[in-house]
Scaffold this motif. Structure first.
Motif, mmCIF file in Angstrom:
data_model
loop_
_atom_site.group_PDB
_atom_site.id
_atom_site.type_symbol
_atom_site.label_atom_id
_atom_site.label_comp_id
_atom_site.label_asym_id
_atom_site.label_seq_id
_atom_site.Cartn_x
_atom_site.Cartn_y
_atom_site.Cartn_z
ATOM 1 N N GLU A 71 9.643 6.639 -6.241
ATOM 2 C CA GLU A 71 9.553 7.302 -4.941
ATOM 3 C C GLU A 71 9.350 8.809 -5.084
ATOM 4 O OE1 GLU A 71 11.914 6.532 -0.877
ATOM 5 O OE2 GLU A 71 12.910 8.020 -2.149
ATOM 6 N N THR A 72 9.814 9.379 -6.186
ATOM 7 C CA THR A 72 9.631 10.819 -6.379
ATOM 8 C C THR A 72 8.160 11.208 -6.425
ATOM 9 O OG1 THR A 72 9.644 10.668 -8.804
ATOM 10 C CG2 THR A 72 11.771 10.980 -7.704
ATOM 11 N N GLN A 73 7.293 10.252 -6.699
ATOM 12 C CA GLN A 73 5.867 10.538 -6.800
ATOM 13 C C GLN A 73 5.152 10.379 -5.466
ATOM 14 O OE1 GLN A 73 4.901 11.769 -10.011
ATOM 15 N NE2 GLN A 73 7.138 11.733 -9.786
ATOM 16 N N GLN A 74 5.901 10.060 -4.428
ATOM 17 C CA GLN A 74 5.336 9.912 -3.097
ATOM 18 C C GLN A 74 5.493 11.202 -2.293
ATOM 19 O OE1 GLN A 74 3.703 7.076 -1.755
ATOM 20 N NE2 GLN A 74 3.698 6.680 -3.960
ATOM 21 N N PRO A 75 4.609 11.447 -1.334
ATOM 22 C CA PRO A 75 4.814 12.586 -0.429
ATOM 23 C C PRO A 75 6.139 12.436 0.313
ATOM 24 C CG PRO A 75 2.612 11.650 -0.171
ATOM 25 C CD PRO A 75 3.380 10.698 -1.038
ATOM 26 N N LEU A 76 6.691 13.536 0.751
ATOM 27 C CA LEU A 76 7.998 13.508 1.400
ATOM 28 C C LEU A 76 8.024 12.577 2.607
ATOM 29 C CD1 LEU A 76 9.044 17.277 1.234
ATOM 30 C CD2 LEU A 76 10.006 15.361 -0.066
ATOM 31 N N ASP A 77 6.923 12.500 3.350
ATOM 32 C CA ASP A 77 6.933 11.681 4.559
ATOM 33 C C ASP A 77 6.845 10.191 4.251
ATOM 34 O OD1 ASP A 77 4.324 11.615 3.690
ATOM 35 O OD2 ASP A 77 3.426 12.017 5.647
ATOM 36 N N LYS A 78 6.690 9.823 2.977
ATOM 37 C CA LYS A 78 6.681 8.414 2.592
ATOM 38 C C LYS A 78 7.924 8.022 1.800
ATOM 39 C CE LYS A 78 1.705 7.592 2.654
ATOM 40 N NZ LYS A 78 0.547 7.037 1.905
ATOM 41 N N ARG A 79 8.897 8.898 1.760
ATOM 42 C CA ARG A 79 10.144 8.593 1.061
ATOM 43 C C ARG A 79 11.167 8.080 2.063
ATOM 44 N NH1 ARG A 79 10.649 13.725 -3.184
ATOM 45 N NH2 ARG A 79 8.433 13.712 -3.807
ATOM 46 N N ASP B 132 0.816 -1.205 0.000
ATOM 47 C CA ASP B 132 0.000 0.000 0.000
ATOM 48 C C ASP B 132 0.851 1.257 0.000
ATOM 49 O OD1 ASP B 132 -2.220 1.637 0.174
ATOM 50 O OD2 ASP B 132 -2.204 1.608 2.364
ATOM 51 N N GLY B 133 0.697 2.080 -1.049
ATOM 52 C CA GLY B 133 1.283 3.408 -1.040
ATOM 53 C C GLY B 133 2.730 3.494 -1.416
ATOM 54 N N ASP B 134 3.318 2.431 -2.004
ATOM 55 C CA ASP B 134 4.731 2.501 -2.338
ATOM 56 C C ASP B 134 5.006 3.374 -3.547
ATOM 57 O OD1 ASP B 134 5.510 -0.922 -1.436
ATOM 58 O OD2 ASP B 134 5.465 0.891 -0.247
ATOM 59 N N GLY B 135 4.103 3.342 -4.522
ATOM 60 C CA GLY B 135 4.230 4.240 -5.655
ATOM 61 C C GLY B 135 5.136 3.763 -6.754
ATOM 62 N N GLU B 136 5.758 2.560 -6.638
ATOM 63 C CA GLU B 136 6.576 2.076 -7.738
ATOM 64 C C GLU B 136 5.668 1.563 -8.839
ATOM 65 O OE1 GLU B 136 7.377 0.914 -4.404
ATOM 66 O OE2 GLU B 136 8.503 2.770 -4.447
ATOM 67 N N GLU B 137 6.174 1.621 -10.061
ATOM 68 C CA GLU B 137 5.366 1.249 -11.208
ATOM 69 C C GLU B 137 5.743 -0.141 -11.677
ATOM 70 O OE1 GLU B 137 5.140 5.278 -13.670
ATOM 71 O OE2 GLU B 137 7.002 4.942 -12.624
ATOM 72 N N ASP B 138 4.753 -1.016 -11.859
ATOM 73 C CA ASP B 138 5.026 -2.382 -12.268
ATOM 74 C C ASP B 138 5.398 -2.494 -13.735
ATOM 75 O OD1 ASP B 138 4.610 -3.552 -9.830
ATOM 76 O OD2 ASP B 138 2.470 -3.842 -10.137
ATOM 77 N N GLY B 139 4.867 -1.618 -14.563
ATOM 78 C CA GLY B 139 5.131 -1.735 -15.987
ATOM 79 C C GLY B 139 4.420 -2.917 -16.608
#
Length: 461
Positions: free
Chosen positions: A223-231, A37-44
């Motif tokens: 990770e750049t697409q995540q909020p700062l507090d989730k990096r 949940d909420g990792d933001g990586e792209e599976d492609g």
């Protein structure tokens, strides 16, 4: 990131082990979150193949181990289920000093290490622990832990696939994006556990070696697409790998395109395992260790030992076509006839013992994705946001491995704090015998030439 909430159960599991030295029969603990949940990586990959770690799968801790490495340095390992498939597993490793049983020292600095092809965390960063040829302390993980770094790392899913497996359909959805997502899960668990145990809430330095660097680039892109507090990443150390090639690398790009076309065709035919490199490495190592002087069936006219030396000192000879000229794992010495006679910086028995630690199988998906990146086509969704990566970066290369080919990738990042270290012992014309891809972690002088500069860089940040 929901993985943060897994930490309480992980901590209770470790505490429960403090008075119980028997590993067998320990009950599986349900982690109280959804790992993806909420990792933001792209599976492609939009297909749902049941083995791609879909969001919504519960994260389950299935095994916890602790072992002494040397003196007060211990390794903890946590096997974590990240999906419904039999091999939807990752293992997190932690190498750290203890001041008491099950009581790691608190540290300010922490790192997360991602392995490359064939070798899992132990084979890549802790192989000395399984080799009588060198002291156990001759590994980067022990070196860093002794100097106050909390060292974490991951075994990717394919490390858990046992020898004898014949049906690899479960690997269909395993690709660069999925492995990047698993790295994100591991980072979240490691960072959260450090916070839970009083080590602070600081982010971690991410080090990726070889394919592990490619996976790490892909993770940072997401990770750049995540909020700062989730990096989770405070700094990045890509080791001896190119994410893309510079415009002038025409021949290398053409070879990569040729390899991509071949691998993509194999994948499209329904073959999802990447060539059984690990089994080959195990076989080469076993023969070199147990029957070194016997004639080789792989290379007539050579002994088993010579073939193993050749695999290290002229790795490009085993690649069709070779993408990087004269690429090799270990710098070697050769006879006038061109046969290897020894290794220059890594002890040959140690190299053989490391090859023997290879995992038998590996998914083909991340290989197809990597060659697509090198080729420049087809487009893959792993470099769309690299300009937003702003963390400090240290590139470490070996002149006989990827070396300078990895420098162009740094220009894709938005980082302004960028430095590099390429270990080179000879002029460019002698690239074929220079410091190799695996010398960075196996060589007798790697502590001074490679690990100390890495440690110095980490300590300054």
């Amino acid at each position: 990131m929901a993985a943060w909430f897994c930490i309480g159960v992980l901590g209770l599991a470790q505490q429960a082990r403090a008075d119980d030295e028997e590993w067998e029969g320990w009950d599986t603990e349900r982690l109280e979150a959804l790992c993806g949940d909420g990792d933001g990586e792209e599976d492609g990959d939009d297909d749902d193949d049941g083995g791609d770690g879909d969001d919504g799968e519960p994260c389950t801790l299935s095994n916890v181990e602790r072992r002494q490495l040397v003196d007060d340095i211990y390794e903890y390992s946590y096997r974590v289920r990240v999906g419904p498939g039999a091999y939807d597993l990752i293992t997190l490793h932690r190498v750290v000093r203890e001041h008491g049983q099950w009581s790691p020292v608190r540290t300010q600095k922490s790192m997360f290490l991602v392995h490359g092809d064939a070798l899992g965390f132990r084979g890549a960063f802790l192989s000395s622990a399984a080799s009588p040829a060198v002291p156990t302390s001759q590994s980067i993980a022990v070196f860093l832990a002794r100097r106050g770094v909390d060292v974490w790392g991951i075994d990717l899913r394919w490390v858990h696939v046992p020898s004898g497996t014949t049906d690899f359909s479960f690997m269909k959805g395993w690709n660069l994006g999925m492995h990047a997502k698993d790295v994100g899960i591991g980072l979240g668990l490691a960072r959260g556990w450090r916070s839970f145990t009083g080590n602070g809430n600081g982010r971690m330095v991410l080090l990726g070696w070889s394919r592990g660097a490619t996976i790490s680039y892909a993770y940072l892109n997401g990770e750049t697409q995540q909020p700062l507090d989730k990096r989770h990443v405070s700094g990045f150390i890509p080791v001896d790998m190119a994410y893309t090639f510079a415009p002038g690398a025409t021949q290398e790009r053409q070879a990569a395109c040729q390899t991509h076309a071949a691998l993509a065709q194999v994948q499209a035919s329904g073959q999802y395992e990447g060539g059984m490199l690990g089994l080959t490495m195990q076989g080469i190592a076993g023969l070199a260790i147990h029957q070194p002087a016997a004639p080789s069936s792989l290379l007539p006219g050579s002994t088993n030992r010579q073939v193993a030396l050749l695999f290290g000192a002229a790795t490009h000879a085993f690649q069709t076509p070779p993408v990087i000229p004269n690429y090799h794992w270990t710098g070697g010495q050769f006879s006038a006839e061109g046969l290897p006679t020894g290794l220059s910086w890594t002890a040959a028995p140690f190299f053989f013992d490391t090859l023997a630690q290879a995992s038998p199988y590996q998914s083909i998906g991340e290989q197809v994705d990597t060659f697509a990146m090198w080729c420049g086509a087809p487009a893959v969704p792993y470099d769309d946001h690299l300009a937003w990566v702003r963390v400090p970066v240290l590139y470490v290369g070996a002149a006989g491995g990827m070396g300078g080919y990895g420098l162009h990738s740094l220009s894709l990042l938005g980082s302004t704090d960028v430095s590099s270290l390429v270990v080179q012992r000879f002029p460019d014309m002698y690239r074929a015998v220079d410091y190799g891809h695996a010398d960075l972690f196996l060589a007798a002088d790697a502590q001074n030439a490679v690990w100390t500069p890495i440690l110095d860089w980490v300590q300054r940040r």
